[in-house]
Each structure stands twice: as C-alpha cells, then as structure tokens.
Design a protein around this motif. Structure first.
Motif, PDB file in Angstrom:
ATOM      1  N   UNK A  82      38.932  41.596  54.307  1.00 45.55           N
ATOM      2  CA  UNK A  82      38.569  42.383  53.324  1.00 45.55           C
ATOM      3  C   UNK A  82      38.705  41.929  52.043  1.00 45.55           C
ATOM      4  N   UNK A  83      38.209  40.781  51.698  1.00 46.82           N
ATOM      5  CA  UNK A  83      38.553  40.301  50.426  1.00 46.82           C
ATOM      6  C   UNK A  83      37.735  40.558  49.359  1.00 46.82           C
ATOM      7  N   UNK A  84      38.304  40.995  48.146  1.00 40.46           N
ATOM      8  CA  UNK A  84      37.699  41.326  47.080  1.00 40.46           C
ATOM      9  C   UNK A  84      36.548  40.300  46.329  1.00 40.46           C
ATOM     10  N   UNK A  85      35.747  40.771  45.875  1.00 35.22           N
ATOM     11  CA  UNK A  85      34.664  40.222  45.219  1.00 35.22           C
ATOM     12  C   UNK A  85      34.574  40.516  43.874  1.00 35.22           C
ATOM     13  N   UNK A  86      34.951  39.472  42.864  1.00 35.24           N
ATOM     14  CA  UNK A  86      35.059  40.057  41.519  1.00 35.24           C
ATOM     15  C   UNK A  86      33.941  39.208  40.619  1.00 35.24           C
ATOM     16  N   UNK A  87      34.005  39.702  39.238  1.00 35.72           N
ATOM     17  CA  UNK A  87      33.012  38.978  38.410  1.00 35.72           C
ATOM     18  C   UNK A  87      33.357  37.604  37.964  1.00 35.72           C
TER      19      UNK A  87
END
Length: 187
Positions: A82-87
């Motif tokens: 459940x990995x964050x996706x960031x700018x």
C-alpha cells in the motif's frame, strides 16, 4: 423420413424463434449509449515509495517458500503493498494516490517481480479512479515496462503501459523510490 426431418426442423425453428432472444448471453452496445466519448491518451508522472523498513512499512512480506532465504534472488518472496504515490521523489511530497497490490519474486535467475497492483488516485480530476497493472518488473533493467490491463472511474476501458525507473534504492533498509511514467488510453 422426409416428414420426420421437416417436423424436427420445424421444432428447432420454433424453439429458436420463441426462446432464442429471451436469454441473451451477449449483445452489441454503442459507445454513445455507454456514455463513452472520444478516446484520449494521457500521461501521468509520479513516484512510488516502497517502504519495507521502520515502524510503518508500506510493503510487508506475506509469504515465502522454504528456499527463499537460500535463493540468491529471493525466489518465492511475496509482499503486499500500500505504497504512496507522490508528485516528487521526496517522502514528504504531495500524495496523489496509492499503489495497492502484491509483488512476488517470480524468477530463479534474476530479480524479476510479478507485479499485480492498482494505482488508486486520491487527487485532482482522477480522484476515485484507478489503473490496474499486471506484468513483469525486471528490477535490474534501467527502465521497466508493464502493461495497464484496465481501470475504473475515469479510467474505464483503460489500456496502455507504465515505465518504471528506480530513482533511489537504499541497500541498508531495502526501501526504494521508483519513478513512474504512465501512458494510458481512456475515455
């Protein structure tokens, strides 16, 4: 004999005419009736933060084979993510979504992951939409390509591919930041 054949033909014909359309298995639909307009090609760019260390990892081992720890490649290791996706690549960069799914070490001879995941977006016009990825991630390659096999929300009927490129890998912790470029056809 002719009379019997004609009777059988008549019975089959009546059966088709009276019951043939009552239980349709499939039918053709128009794109317009489904609310589908013109197909678009979109490019998305973000960073995937795979955190396996610390108090709050975003990727955890859920299974491994008896030979996994003896394997040079970790063959058999399976992780839920459940990995964050960031700018941006920084850990405090704005989160635009989550990568949720499973990856497994599926190769005996090299580090080749089977990736089964959804990019679930929580920001901007794609908020509430997702893309489904299923493919091989050959981690030692500079750029890896995996197919988009579908989507939901604004990405219904999606198809395309993603390119993954490791931005940073910490040998000590096993944490990684991966840059993703997504090319997706959708309506």
């Amino acid at each position: 004999m002719f009379k019997l054949c004609s009777h059988l033909f008549l019975i089959v014909l009546l059966s088709v005419l009276t019951n043939g359309n009552c239980h349709e298995f499939s039918r053709k639909l128009s794109k317009k009736a489904m609310g589908l307009k013109r197909e678009k090609l979109s490019h998305l760019h973000f960073y995937f933060h795979d955190i396996v260390s610390g108090k709050t990892p975003t990727a955890v081992r859920i299974a491994e084979a008896a030979v996994t720890n003896r394997s040079a490649t970790g063959f058999g290791l399976t992780a839920m993510i459940d990995d964050p996706l960031t700018v941006g690549p920084e850990s405090n960069s704005k989160i635009v979504g989550r990568a949720q799914g499973i990856y497994a070490q599926a190769s005996i001879n090299d580090i080749g992951l089977l990736m089964v995941l959804n990019f679930v977006f929580i920001e901007g016009k794609y908020n509430g939409s997702s893309l489904s990825i299923l493919g091989r991630n050959s981690v030692a390659s500079i750029v890896r390509e995996m197919p988009i096999v579908g989507g939901s929300g604004l990405f219904r009927f999606a198809r395309g591919y993603v390119q993954a490129k490791t931005h940073n890998f910490d040998l000590k912790t096993g944490d990684a930041v991966v840059e993703y470029n997504v090319y997706v056809f959708h309506y």
